[in-house]
Design a protein around this motif. Structure first.
Motif, PDB file in Angstrom:
ATOM      1  N   ASP A   1       0.861  -1.319   0.199  1.00 47.74           N
ATOM      2  CA  ASP A   1      -0.502   0.017  -0.054  1.00 47.74           C
ATOM      3  C   ASP A   1       0.916   1.542  -0.195  1.00 47.74           C
ATOM      4  O   ASP A   1       0.107   2.427  -0.364  1.00 47.74           O
ATOM      5  N   GLY A   2       2.237   1.409   0.046  1.00 45.23           N
ATOM      6  CA  GLY A   2       3.049   1.915  -0.543  1.00 45.23           C
ATOM      7  C   GLY A   2       3.396   2.608   1.101  1.00 45.23           C
ATOM      8  O   GLY A   2       4.687   3.477   1.303  1.00 45.23           O
ATOM      9  N   ASN A   3       3.269   2.262   2.163  1.00 44.10           N
ATOM     10  CA  ASN A   3       3.573   2.473   4.081  1.00 44.10           C
ATOM     11  C   ASN A   3       5.660   1.374   3.453  1.00 44.10           C
ATOM     12  O   ASN A   3       5.110   0.362   3.243  1.00 44.10           O
ATOM     13  N   LYS A   4       6.361   2.804   4.538  1.00 47.96           N
ATOM     14  CA  LYS A   4       7.007   2.243   5.163  1.00 47.96           C
ATOM     15  C   LYS A   4       7.194   1.025   6.170  1.00 47.96           C
ATOM     16  O   LYS A   4       6.530   1.312   7.405  1.00 47.96           O
ATOM     17  N   ILE A   5       8.434  -0.233   5.869  1.00 46.76           N
ATOM     18  CA  ILE A   5       7.726  -1.036   7.293  1.00 46.76           C
ATOM     19  C   ILE A   5       9.400  -0.918   7.618  1.00 46.76           C
ATOM     20  O   ILE A   5       9.690  -1.798   7.032  1.00 46.76           O
ATOM     21  N   PRO A   6       9.986  -1.110   9.070  1.00 44.26           N
ATOM     22  CA  PRO A   6      10.597  -1.317   9.844  1.00 44.26           C
ATOM     23  C   PRO A   6      10.599  -2.744   9.554  1.00 44.26           C
ATOM     24  O   PRO A   6      10.391  -3.756  10.569  1.00 44.26           O
ATOM     25  N   PHE A   7      12.079  -3.172   9.029  1.00 41.93           N
ATOM     26  CA  PHE A   7      13.047  -4.858   8.772  1.00 41.93           C
ATOM     27  C   PHE A   7      12.525  -5.763  10.491  1.00 41.93           C
ATOM     28  O   PHE A   7      12.304  -6.538  10.419  1.00 41.93           O
ATOM     29  N   LEU A   8      13.248  -4.422  11.532  1.00 39.49           N
ATOM     30  CA  LEU A   8      13.431  -5.676  13.376  1.00 39.49           C
ATOM     31  C   LEU A   8      11.849  -4.620  13.756  1.00 39.49           C
ATOM     32  O   LEU A   8      11.657  -3.511  13.892  1.00 39.49           O
ATOM     33  N   ALA A   9      11.596  -5.697  14.119  1.00 39.97           N
ATOM     34  CA  ALA A   9      10.549  -5.581  15.325  1.00 39.97           C
ATOM     35  C   ALA A   9      11.072  -6.084  16.293  1.00 39.97           C
ATOM     36  O   ALA A   9      11.406  -7.288  16.480  1.00 39.97           O
ATOM     37  N   PHE A  10      10.295  -5.538  17.341  1.00 38.76           N
ATOM     38  CA  PHE A  10      10.246  -5.430  19.047  1.00 38.76           C
ATOM     39  C   PHE A  10       9.528  -6.438  19.798  1.00 38.76           C
ATOM     40  O   PHE A  10       7.791  -5.614  19.453  1.00 38.76           O
ATOM     41  N   GLY A  11       9.193  -7.627  19.911  1.00 43.48           N
ATOM     42  CA  GLY A  11       7.923  -8.006  19.950  1.00 43.48           C
ATOM     43  C   GLY A  11       7.511  -8.120  21.446  1.00 43.48           C
ATOM     44  O   GLY A  11       8.865  -8.441  22.029  1.00 43.48           O
ATOM     45  N   THR A  12       6.379  -8.360  22.068  1.00 36.20           N
ATOM     46  CA  THR A  12       5.723  -8.126  23.007  1.00 36.20           C
ATOM     47  C   THR A  12       5.285  -9.286  23.990  1.00 36.20           C
ATOM     48  O   THR A  12       4.365  -9.182  24.671  1.00 36.20           O
ATOM     49  N   GLY A  13       4.829  -9.748  22.502  1.00 32.94           N
ATOM     50  CA  GLY A  13       4.533 -11.253  23.470  1.00 32.94           C
ATOM     51  C   GLY A  13       5.153 -12.229  23.720  1.00 32.94           C
ATOM     52  O   GLY A  13       6.252 -12.063  24.697  1.00 32.94           O
ATOM     53  N   THR A  14       5.130 -13.695  23.751  1.00 36.94           N
ATOM     54  CA  THR A  14       6.055 -14.357  24.243  1.00 36.94           C
ATOM     55  C   THR A  14       6.154 -14.423  25.321  1.00 36.94           C
ATOM     56  O   THR A  14       5.657 -14.330  26.550  1.00 36.94           O
ATOM     57  N   SER A  15       7.876 -14.556  25.461  1.00 34.22           N
ATOM     58  CA  SER A  15       8.514 -14.508  27.073  1.00 34.22           C
ATOM     59  C   SER A  15       7.419 -12.960  27.778  1.00 34.22           C
ATOM     60  O   SER A  15       7.582 -13.230  28.813  1.00 34.22           O
ATOM     61  N   HIS A  16       6.735 -12.346  27.071  1.00 33.83           N
ATOM     62  CA  HIS A  16       6.205 -10.741  27.949  1.00 33.83           C
ATOM     63  C   HIS A  16       4.631 -11.141  27.544  1.00 33.83           C
ATOM     64  O   HIS A  16       4.527 -10.052  27.940  1.00 33.83           O
ATOM     65  N   PHE A  17       4.117 -12.120  27.445  1.00 32.67           N
ATOM     66  CA  PHE A  17       2.712 -12.165  27.722  1.00 32.67           C
ATOM     67  C   PHE A  17       2.302 -11.804  28.545  1.00 32.67           C
ATOM     68  O   PHE A  17       3.029 -12.214  29.903  1.00 32.67           O
ATOM     69  N   LYS A  18       0.716 -11.421  28.740  1.00 33.27           N
ATOM     70  CA  LYS A  18       0.542 -10.279  30.070  1.00 33.27           C
ATOM     71  C   LYS A  18       1.373 -10.175  30.950  1.00 33.27           C
ATOM     72  O   LYS A  18       0.807 -10.018  32.619  1.00 33.27           O
ATOM     73  N   GLN A  19       2.911  -9.396  30.529  1.00 33.63           N
ATOM     74  CA  GLN A  19       3.610  -8.287  31.093  1.00 33.63           C
ATOM     75  C   GLN A  19       3.939  -7.090  31.280  1.00 33.63           C
ATOM     76  O   GLN A  19       3.143  -6.568  30.209  1.00 33.63           O
ATOM     77  N   ASP A  20       4.276  -6.242  32.013  1.00 35.56           N
ATOM     78  CA  ASP A  20       4.237  -5.054  32.381  1.00 35.56           C
ATOM     79  C   ASP A  20       5.256  -4.951  31.464  1.00 35.56           C
ATOM     80  O   ASP A  20       6.464  -5.774  32.369  1.00 35.56           O
ATOM     81  N   VAL A  21       5.204  -4.486  30.450  1.00 35.09           N
ATOM     82  CA  VAL A  21       6.219  -4.178  29.329  1.00 35.09           C
ATOM     83  C   VAL A  21       7.437  -2.854  29.254  1.00 35.09           C
ATOM     84  O   VAL A  21       7.892  -2.120  28.222  1.00 35.09           O
ATOM     85  N   THR A  22       6.678  -2.002  30.202  1.00 33.58           N
ATOM     86  CA  THR A  22       6.965  -0.726  30.340  1.00 33.58           C
ATOM     87  C   THR A  22       8.886  -0.627  30.525  1.00 33.58           C
ATOM     88  O   THR A  22       9.559  -0.416  29.292  1.00 33.58           O
ATOM     89  N   GLU A  23       9.728  -1.582  30.775  1.00 35.42           N
ATOM     90  CA  GLU A  23      10.812  -1.899  31.197  1.00 35.42           C
ATOM     91  C   GLU A  23      11.883  -2.770  29.419  1.00 35.42           C
ATOM     92  O   GLU A  23      12.067  -1.638  29.229  1.00 35.42           O
ATOM     93  N   PRO A  24      11.151  -3.423  29.587  1.00 36.28           N
ATOM     94  CA  PRO A  24      11.783  -4.570  27.936  1.00 36.28           C
ATOM     95  C   PRO A  24      11.220  -3.112  26.918  1.00 36.28           C
ATOM     96  O   PRO A  24      12.622  -3.097  26.104  1.00 36.28           O
TER      97      PRO A  24
END
Ligand code: NDP
Length: 287
Positions: free
Chosen positions: A10-33
């Motif tokens: 659609d013409g938008n740009k997406i950064p190659f590297l993403a930081f995920g907040t699932g898996t080990s951060h699932f249902k956790q407070d992610v403010t710090e990580p």
């Protein structure tokens, strides 16, 4: 550090590297990580309704003091719609939790699990959410050929992204999904993309990765890690790599991947060929 981006259909740009907040951060407070990831240079932040941490991801974005435009935020429609809700209503609830007025990418999280009886209508709702400006781009996750074809049969807007488990040990069985994505101009976002190094450690790729660590270190003139070699494979495939870590050293390794010399075509093919000899699937049932 400026980020490597890919251009979506659609013409938008997406950064190659993403930081995920699932898996080990699932249902956790992610403010710090998440704050650590932002500090280390991650701008693409991957979240989902079901992770139950959109609020703390939003807090980390706010605390960074950086302008909204410097982030690419993905969230996902994970659960069946509440009675009377549209897709846009569900997204508005996510946006309230995130403290944002739009996301950059909104995905249907589990078409096979939560939306198998109303996938076409759900996709039309996704299109409405994009038209309303609530999501700049829309896409799918955990979708194979049946889901992609069902969506394309009604789509006025082709999904921009399909976020799936994807790594070299996925090629023998699910390589066709990657090819189908490519055929329709859908970008593959790979989660568990580094699985051959930890969750599926000790497979036939291990000696090849070790060998490529040496080759690439010589080419770069500095030490390169196994995660960086596999990261270069994802970059060569044109995949977004969604990974996560709570450790500064790993985040630094990941964020440096685009700055390293590329793998040659022969090296990418070697990883493909060896990867195809072994099958590993972590998230069985959703793809
Ligand atoms: P990763 O494969 O990146 O693994 C993350 C975990 O593995 C962390 O606990 C990390 O621990 C640990 N880890 C990372 N590198 C190593 C290593 N070299 N050796 C040992 N342990 C390591 O997670 P995924 O790729 O599965 O998930 C990443 C993101 O993708 C999720 O957070 C989520 O955003 C998304 N995702 C999406 C799914 C979907 O259905 N759409 C499904 C699954 C994930 P440490 O903190 O110690 O580094």
């Amino acid at each position: 550090m400026s980020q490597l981006t890919f251009t979506l259909n659609d013409g938008n740009k997406i950064p190659f590297l993403a930081f995920g907040t699932g898996t080990s951060h699932f249902k956790q407070d992610v403010t710090e990580p998440a704050s650590l990831a932002i500090e280390k240079g991650f701008t693409h932040l991957d979240c989902a309704q079901v992770y139950q941490n959109e609020d703390t991801l939003g807090a980390a974005i706010k605390a960074s003091g950086k302008p909204r435009e410097s982030f690419f935020v993905t969230t996902k429609l994970s659960s069946a719609l509440e009675p009377g809700d549209t897709v846009s209503d569900a997204l508005r609830k996510s946006l309230t939790r995130l403290g944002l007025d739009h996301v950059d990418l909104y995905l249907i999280h589990g078409p096979r699990v939560s939306f198998k009886d109303n996938l076409k209508e759900t996709w039309k709702g996704m299109e409405e959410a994009k038209r309303a400006g609530l999501a700049k781009s829309i896409g799918i996750s955990n979708s194979g050929a049946p889901e992609i074809e069902e969506i394309l049969s009604v789509a006025e807007i082709v999904p921009a992204v399909n976020q799936i488990e994807f790594h070299p040990y996925f090629l023998s069985v699910h390589g066709t999904t990657y090819e189908l994505n490519k055929k329709h101009g859908i970008l593959t976002a790979a989660y568990s993309g580094l699985a051959p190094l930890h969750k599926a450690k000790g497979g036939p790729l291990s000696p090849i990765i070790d060998q490529l660590v040496e080759t690439l270190s010589k080419r770069a003139g500095k030490p390169v890690s196994p995660a960086q070699v596999l990261g270069k494979w994802h970059q060569a495939k044109g995949n977004v790599l969604v990974s996560t870590s709570s450790k500064a050293e790993r985040l630094e390794e990941y964020i440096a991947i685009p700055t390293l010399p590329d793998l040659t075509e022969a090296e990418v093919k070697l990883i493909d060929d060896i990867g195809r000899t072994h099958f590993f699937h972590l998230y069985v049932g959703i793809l």
